[in-house]
Design a protein around this motif. Structure first.
Motif, PDB file in Angstrom:
ATOM      1  N   ARG A  38       0.838  -1.195   0.000  1.00 61.84           N
ATOM      2  CA  ARG A  38       0.000   0.000   0.000  1.00 61.84           C
ATOM      3  C   ARG A  38       0.872   1.244   0.000  1.00 61.84           C
ATOM      4  NH1 ARG A  38      -2.450  -1.141   5.985  1.00 61.84           N
ATOM      5  NH2 ARG A  38      -0.670  -0.434   7.234  1.00 61.84           N
ATOM      6  N   VAL A  48       2.160  -5.223   2.963  1.00 61.92           N
ATOM      7  CA  VAL A  48       1.041  -5.564   3.837  1.00 61.92           C
ATOM      8  C   VAL A  48       1.021  -7.065   4.110  1.00 61.92           C
ATOM      9  CG1 VAL A  48      -1.463  -5.533   4.089  1.00 61.92           C
ATOM     10  CG2 VAL A  48      -0.298  -3.619   2.986  1.00 61.92           C
ATOM     11  N   SER A  63       1.457  -4.685  11.929  1.00 62.48           N
ATOM     12  CA  SER A  63       0.199  -3.991  12.216  1.00 62.48           C
ATOM     13  C   SER A  63      -1.016  -4.698  11.625  1.00 62.48           C
ATOM     14  CB  SER A  63       0.257  -2.554  11.706  1.00 62.48           C
ATOM     15  OG  SER A  63       0.364  -2.538  10.294  1.00 62.48           O
ATOM     16  N   MET A  64      -0.786  -5.653  10.706  1.00 65.84           N
ATOM     17  CA  MET A  64      -1.902  -6.365  10.081  1.00 65.84           C
ATOM     18  C   MET A  64      -2.098  -7.766  10.639  1.00 65.84           C
ATOM     19  SD  MET A  64      -3.086  -4.095   8.110  1.00 65.84           S
ATOM     20  CE  MET A  64      -4.340  -5.045   7.263  1.00 65.84           C
ATOM     21  N   ARG A  67      -5.487  -9.269  11.674  1.00 70.28           N
ATOM     22  CA  ARG A  67      -6.542  -8.503  10.999  1.00 70.28           C
ATOM     23  C   ARG A  67      -6.634  -8.790   9.522  1.00 70.28           C
ATOM     24  NH1 ARG A  67      -6.516  -3.076  10.719  1.00 70.28           N
ATOM     25  NH2 ARG A  67      -4.247  -2.809  10.809  1.00 70.28           N
ATOM     26  N   MET A  83      -9.302  -8.085   4.863  1.00 63.19           N
ATOM     27  CA  MET A  83      -8.878  -7.191   5.938  1.00 63.19           C
ATOM     28  C   MET A  83     -10.061  -6.872   6.838  1.00 63.19           C
ATOM     29  SD  MET A  83      -6.295  -4.566   3.991  1.00 63.19           S
ATOM     30  CE  MET A  83      -7.566  -3.872   2.929  1.00 63.19           C
ATOM     31  N   LEU A  86     -10.654  -2.660  10.207  1.00 66.27           N
ATOM     32  CA  LEU A  86      -9.835  -1.661   9.529  1.00 66.27           C
ATOM     33  C   LEU A  86      -9.728  -0.379  10.344  1.00 66.27           C
ATOM     34  CD1 LEU A  86     -11.022  -2.374   5.915  1.00 66.27           C
ATOM     35  CD2 LEU A  86      -8.647  -2.389   6.684  1.00 66.27           C
ATOM     36  N   LYS A  87      -8.575   0.274  10.210  1.00 65.45           N
ATOM     37  CA  LYS A  87      -8.272   1.500  10.942  1.00 65.45           C
ATOM     38  C   LYS A  87      -7.960   2.611   9.955  1.00 65.45           C
ATOM     39  CE  LYS A  87      -6.220  -1.324  14.602  1.00 65.45           C
ATOM     40  NZ  LYS A  87      -5.015  -1.588  15.420  1.00 65.45           N
ATOM     41  N   GLU A  89      -5.436   4.378   9.633  1.00 64.81           N
ATOM     42  CA  GLU A  89      -4.069   4.276   9.133  1.00 64.81           C
ATOM     43  C   GLU A  89      -3.894   3.190   8.076  1.00 64.81           C
ATOM     44  OE1 GLU A  89      -5.088   4.199  12.332  1.00 64.81           O
ATOM     45  OE2 GLU A  89      -3.923   2.734  13.512  1.00 64.81           O
ATOM     46  N   ASP A  90      -4.930   2.420   7.818  1.00 63.86           N
ATOM     47  CA  ASP A  90      -4.891   1.450   6.725  1.00 63.86           C
ATOM     48  C   ASP A  90      -5.235   2.090   5.378  1.00 63.86           C
ATOM     49  OD1 ASP A  90      -6.418  -0.904   8.964  1.00 63.86           O
ATOM     50  OD2 ASP A  90      -4.292  -0.763   8.432  1.00 63.86           O
ATOM     51  N   TYR A  94      -3.862   0.220  -2.610  1.00 66.79           N
ATOM     52  CA  TYR A  94      -3.348  -1.137  -2.430  1.00 66.79           C
ATOM     53  C   TYR A  94      -3.030  -1.749  -3.790  1.00 66.79           C
ATOM     54  CZ  TYR A  94      -4.442  -1.219   2.534  1.00 66.79           C
ATOM     55  OH  TYR A  94      -4.464  -0.964   3.885  1.00 66.79           O
TER      56      TYR A  94
END
Length: 126
Positions: A38, A48, A63-64, A67, A83, A86-87, A89-90, A94
């Motif tokens: 990403r 990712v 961080s993934m 998730r 995913m 999701l946040k 910051e995602d 992609y």
């Protein structure tokens, strides 16, 4: 003609889910390591997740973990990235990419990949 087409991006609220698809033509994805990356303002592109060639080995950025799930559908010649939770910051564009060289592992480093799709936008916002 080689082609990778990503789809499945969109706008989702924090805590939501998306399933991205990377469909290929002109090559059999099973034979190669595939990565998801990403791009977002402030980064040069970050890995990712990835899945190794012809196998089940996978990797995720820290961080993934927990998730995201990367998977293949050989019949559809497609790799998916599910995913969840999701946040903001995602958020980013992609891309999926093919590594034509490495067979025994996959990498989250963009420089190791040789062919890229056009990307799909993911926006996580309330």
């Amino acid at each position: 003609q080689l082609q990778l087409v990503e789809s499945g991006g969109g706008l989702v609220q924090p805590g939501g889910s998306l399933k991205l698809s990377c469909a290929a033509s002109g090559l059999a994805l099973d034979s190669y390591a595939i990565g998801w990356f990403r791009h977002a303002p402030g980064n040069d592109g970050e890995g990712v997740s990835c899945i190794r060639a012809s196998g089940t080995g996978t990797a995720y950025r820290n961080s993934m973990k927990g998730r995201a799930t990367i998977s293949r559908d050989s019949g559809k010649n497609t790799v998916y990235l599910q995913m969840n939770n999701l946040k903001p910051e995602d958020t980013g564009v992609y891309y999926c990419a093919v590594d034509f060289g490495t067979q025994t592992m996959c990498s989250l480093t963009p420089l190791g990949y040789h062919f890229w799709g056009q990307g799909t936008q993911v926006t996580v916002s309330a």
